[in-house]
Scaffold this motif. Structure first.
Motif, PDB file in Angstrom:
ATOM      1  N   LEU A  34       0.847  -1.194   0.000  1.00 27.88           N
ATOM      2  CA  LEU A  34       0.000   0.000   0.000  1.00 27.88           C
ATOM      3  C   LEU A  34       0.880   1.242   0.000  1.00 27.88           C
ATOM      4  CD1 LEU A  34      -0.127   1.539   3.054  1.00 27.88           C
ATOM      5  CD2 LEU A  34      -1.279  -0.603   3.615  1.00 27.88           C
ATOM      6  N   VAL A  35       0.281   2.350  -0.433  1.00 30.71           N
ATOM      7  CA  VAL A  35       0.907   3.660  -0.346  1.00 30.71           C
ATOM      8  C   VAL A  35      -0.115   4.612   0.262  1.00 30.71           C
ATOM      9  CG1 VAL A  35       2.021   5.553  -1.573  1.00 30.71           C
ATOM     10  CG2 VAL A  35       2.304   3.203  -2.405  1.00 30.71           C
ATOM     11  N   ALA A  36       0.285   5.313   1.326  1.00 28.08           N
ATOM     12  CA  ALA A  36      -0.597   6.263   2.008  1.00 28.08           C
ATOM     13  C   ALA A  36       0.031   7.646   1.956  1.00 28.08           C
ATOM     14  CB  ALA A  36      -0.823   5.844   3.454  1.00 28.08           C
ATOM     15  N   VAL A  37      -0.796   8.650   1.665  1.00 26.61           N
ATOM     16  CA  VAL A  37      -0.330  10.034   1.553  1.00 26.61           C
ATOM     17  C   VAL A  37      -1.010  10.826   2.657  1.00 26.61           C
ATOM     18  CG1 VAL A  37      -0.123  12.039   0.039  1.00 26.61           C
ATOM     19  CG2 VAL A  37      -0.088   9.727  -0.942  1.00 26.61           C
ATOM     20  N   PHE A  71       3.288  16.479   2.750  1.00 24.64           N
ATOM     21  CA  PHE A  71       2.710  15.176   3.057  1.00 24.64           C
ATOM     22  C   PHE A  71       3.793  14.256   3.611  1.00 24.64           C
ATOM     23  CE2 PHE A  71      -0.090  16.029  -0.827  1.00 24.64           C
ATOM     24  CZ  PHE A  71      -1.236  16.263  -0.094  1.00 24.64           C
ATOM     25  N   ASP A  72       3.382  13.294   4.432  1.00 20.19           N
ATOM     26  CA  ASP A  72       4.187  12.112   4.708  1.00 20.19           C
ATOM     27  C   ASP A  72       3.660  10.999   3.801  1.00 20.19           C
ATOM     28  OD1 ASP A  72       5.313  13.649   6.725  1.00 20.19           O
ATOM     29  OD2 ASP A  72       5.382  11.967   8.146  1.00 20.19           O
ATOM     30  N   VAL A  73       4.534  10.460   2.959  1.00 18.22           N
ATOM     31  CA  VAL A  73       4.153   9.409   2.015  1.00 18.22           C
ATOM     32  C   VAL A  73       4.745   8.098   2.513  1.00 18.22           C
ATOM     33  CG1 VAL A  73       4.167   8.667  -0.391  1.00 18.22           C
ATOM     34  CG2 VAL A  73       4.223  11.114   0.167  1.00 18.22           C
ATOM     35  N   VAL A  74       3.878   7.205   2.985  1.00 17.98           N
ATOM     36  CA  VAL A  74       4.320   5.941   3.581  1.00 17.98           C
ATOM     37  C   VAL A  74       4.106   4.816   2.580  1.00 17.98           C
ATOM     38  CG1 VAL A  74       3.923   4.292   5.448  1.00 17.98           C
ATOM     39  CG2 VAL A  74       3.865   6.748   5.912  1.00 17.98           C
ATOM     40  N   VAL A  75       5.184   4.116   2.270  1.00 17.31           N
ATOM     41  CA  VAL A  75       5.154   2.996   1.325  1.00 17.31           C
ATOM     42  C   VAL A  75       5.461   1.713   2.075  1.00 17.31           C
ATOM     43  CG1 VAL A  75       6.109   2.028  -0.809  1.00 17.31           C
ATOM     44  CG2 VAL A  75       5.952   4.525  -0.531  1.00 17.31           C
ATOM     45  N   VAL A  76       4.476   0.821   2.141  1.00 11.60           N
ATOM     46  CA  VAL A  76       4.693  -0.513   2.709  1.00 11.60           C
ATOM     47  C   VAL A  76       5.065  -1.414   1.547  1.00 11.60           C
ATOM     48  CG1 VAL A  76       3.709  -2.436   4.011  1.00 11.60           C
ATOM     49  CG2 VAL A  76       3.046  -0.086   4.558  1.00 11.60           C
ATOM     50  N   GLY A  77       6.326  -1.801   1.495  1.00 10.80           N
ATOM     51  CA  GLY A  77       6.868  -2.473   0.321  1.00 10.80           C
ATOM     52  C   GLY A  77       6.428  -3.909   0.163  1.00 10.80           C
ATOM     53  N   THR A 106       9.001   2.498   4.047  1.00  9.95           N
ATOM     54  CA  THR A 106       9.777   3.704   3.797  1.00  9.95           C
ATOM     55  C   THR A 106       8.846   4.916   3.862  1.00  9.95           C
ATOM     56  OG1 THR A 106       9.491   3.447   1.410  1.00  9.95           O
ATOM     57  CG2 THR A 106      11.513   2.577   2.369  1.00  9.95           C
ATOM     58  N   VAL A 107       9.411   6.059   4.260  1.00 10.97           N
ATOM     59  CA  VAL A 107       8.646   7.295   4.384  1.00 10.97           C
ATOM     60  C   VAL A 107       9.329   8.384   3.573  1.00 10.97           C
ATOM     61  CG1 VAL A 107       7.693   9.026   5.954  1.00 10.97           C
ATOM     62  CG2 VAL A 107       7.916   6.647   6.717  1.00 10.97           C
ATOM     63  N   HIS A 108       8.552   9.053   2.740  1.00  7.71           N
ATOM     64  CA  HIS A 108       9.029  10.182   1.956  1.00  7.71           C
ATOM     65  C   HIS A 108       8.233  11.417   2.361  1.00  7.71           C
ATOM     66  CE1 HIS A 108      10.845   7.170  -0.783  1.00  7.71           C
ATOM     67  NE2 HIS A 108       9.709   6.505  -0.588  1.00  7.71           N
ATOM     68  N   ARG A 109       8.768  12.601   2.086  1.00  8.21           N
ATOM     69  CA  ARG A 109       8.042  13.838   2.355  1.00  8.21           C
ATOM     70  C   ARG A 109       8.016  14.648   1.073  1.00  8.21           C
ATOM     71  NH1 ARG A 109       9.126  17.208   6.859  1.00  8.21           N
ATOM     72  NH2 ARG A 109       6.962  16.965   7.457  1.00  8.21           N
ATOM     73  N   ALA A 110       6.827  15.101   0.719  1.00  6.92           N
ATOM     74  CA  ALA A 110       6.660  15.816  -0.548  1.00  6.92           C
ATOM     75  C   ALA A 110       5.428  16.689  -0.481  1.00  6.92           C
ATOM     76  CB  ALA A 110       6.538  14.824  -1.707  1.00  6.92           C
ATOM     77  N   ALA A 111       5.398  17.722  -1.314  1.00  8.32           N
ATOM     78  CA  ALA A 111       4.235  18.601  -1.403  1.00  8.32           C
ATOM     79  C   ALA A 111       3.281  18.167  -2.509  1.00  8.32           C
ATOM     80  CB  ALA A 111       4.682  20.043  -1.647  1.00  8.32           C
ATOM     81  N   LYS A 112       3.754  17.315  -3.403  1.00 14.54           N
ATOM     82  CA  LYS A 112       2.920  16.831  -4.511  1.00 14.54           C
ATOM     83  C   LYS A 112       3.260  15.376  -4.772  1.00 14.54           C
ATOM     84  CE  LYS A 112       1.784  17.742  -9.392  1.00 14.54           C
ATOM     85  NZ  LYS A 112       2.115  18.598 -10.568  1.00 14.54           N
ATOM     86  N   VAL A 113       2.243  14.554  -4.948  1.00 16.18           N
ATOM     87  CA  VAL A 113       2.437  13.117  -5.139  1.00 16.18           C
ATOM     88  C   VAL A 113       1.501  12.624  -6.229  1.00 16.18           C
ATOM     89  CG1 VAL A 113       2.403  10.845  -4.032  1.00 16.18           C
ATOM     90  CG2 VAL A 113       2.946  12.880  -2.666  1.00 16.18           C
TER      91      VAL A 113
END
Length: 304
Positions: A205-208, A231-237, A263-270
């Motif tokens: 899953l990917v959650a934004v 955003f915190d973008v959480v990717v469950v691999g 893994t966790v990414h941070r972004a303003a646009k996804v």
């Protein structure tokens, strides 16, 4: 500020708690010297149309009485305006209120807090997500959301649960989760962060997240902050069914973020792309991927 406050009520929220919760909220506002106008609707579309009319005609604030679905409707009318939102959280999830530290299932306390905030001018500005399903190259406006946009295993559970007539309540989603686990396979995603290069990966899953939790306290984006512009973008691999069963319970504490498959990414646009996957935001269906979400700073004023 107008002395008239709009009470935006879902009487069916929380198995009928919404109707009862409106009374102490209205009493607290009237005791503080405000007049109260109640907005109901025959359905979600009618309720939103009525609320937009109230905002357009001038109201000092909107107090949403219900769950995250009611807050989600209110966001569509209030985002980008100067009208603040108060929340009397009496639904099944209440993740928006949790993220902001507002009372949950305590309608009298929530009503008093909103009234005091109005009297004292205590307003907080927070970010909102704005998400649009469809081609990432097409500007189709979008839907405002305050908590989490989800896609993947969790959205498949939602899809299946929404198709089930029985059993009633949250138990059907427990059954839907078991059924999805039995059919579980990782999903090939294409993820683009802030117009950077496309990341191709297989994920569960990917959650934004603009907020930290969804599903009634599942802290999928545990470190998300609703006023940092990102955003915190959480990717469950890609992981096995047995690993997923071990990791998933940790979501309630937020400790899943330390797992090597997360893994966790941070972004303003996804932008998320995957075949056959529906996106949900604030628990409401947005539509099939691809979906593009943008974090809009200070898009909402909140009482609290």
């Amino acid at each position: 500020m107008s002395a008239e406050i709009t009470l935006f009520v879902n009487p069916a929220a929380g198995r009928g708690r919404g109707a009862h919760a409106a009374q102490p909220a209205a009493s607290a506002l009237r005791a503080a010297g405000f007049s109260v106008r109640t907005v109901l609707g025959a359905d979600a579309g009618d309720a939103l149309a009525r609320l937009r009319t109230a905002v357009r005609e001038g109201t000092g604030a909107v107090i949403a009485v219900g769950g995250d679905g009611m807050v989600s409707l209110a966001l569509q009318a209030l985002a980008g305006t100067l009208v603040p939102l108060g929340v009397v959280a009496v639904g099944t999830g209440n993740d928006f209120a949790r993220a902001l530290g507002l009372p949950v299932r305590e309608p009298a306390q929530a009503g008093r807090l909103a009234a005091e905030a109005l009297k004292e001018g205590r307003v907080r500005e927070i970010d909102l997500g704005r998400a649009a399903a469809g081609s990432p190259r097409t500007d189709t406006g979008g839907t405002w959301y305050g908590t989490v946009l989800c896609s993947g295993f969790d959205s498949r559970v939602n899809d299946r649960g929404n198709r089930m007539r029985l059993p009633a309540g949250r138990f059907k989603y427990d059954l839907a989760m078991l059924a999805e686990l039995a059919a579980f396979t990782p999903i090939p995603y294409r993820i683009t962060l802030d117009d950077g290069p496309v990341m191709e990966t297989e994920a569960v899953l990917v959650a934004v997240g603009n907020g930290s939790s969804y599903g009634g306290g599942m802290r999928i984006c545990a470190d998300a902050v609703p006023d940092d512009g990102l955003f915190d973008v959480v990717v469950v691999g890609d992981c096995s069914r047995s690993t997923l069963l071990k990791v998933f319970p940790r979501v309630y504490r937020g400790t899943h973020l330390s797992h090597p498959k997360v893994t966790v990414h941070r972004a303003a646009k996804v932008t998320l792309e995957a075949a056959g996957i529906t996106a949900y935001a604030d628990g409401e269906p947005l539509g099939p991927l691809p979906v593009t979400a943008e974090c809009v700073p200070a898009a909402l004023r909140v009482l609290g």
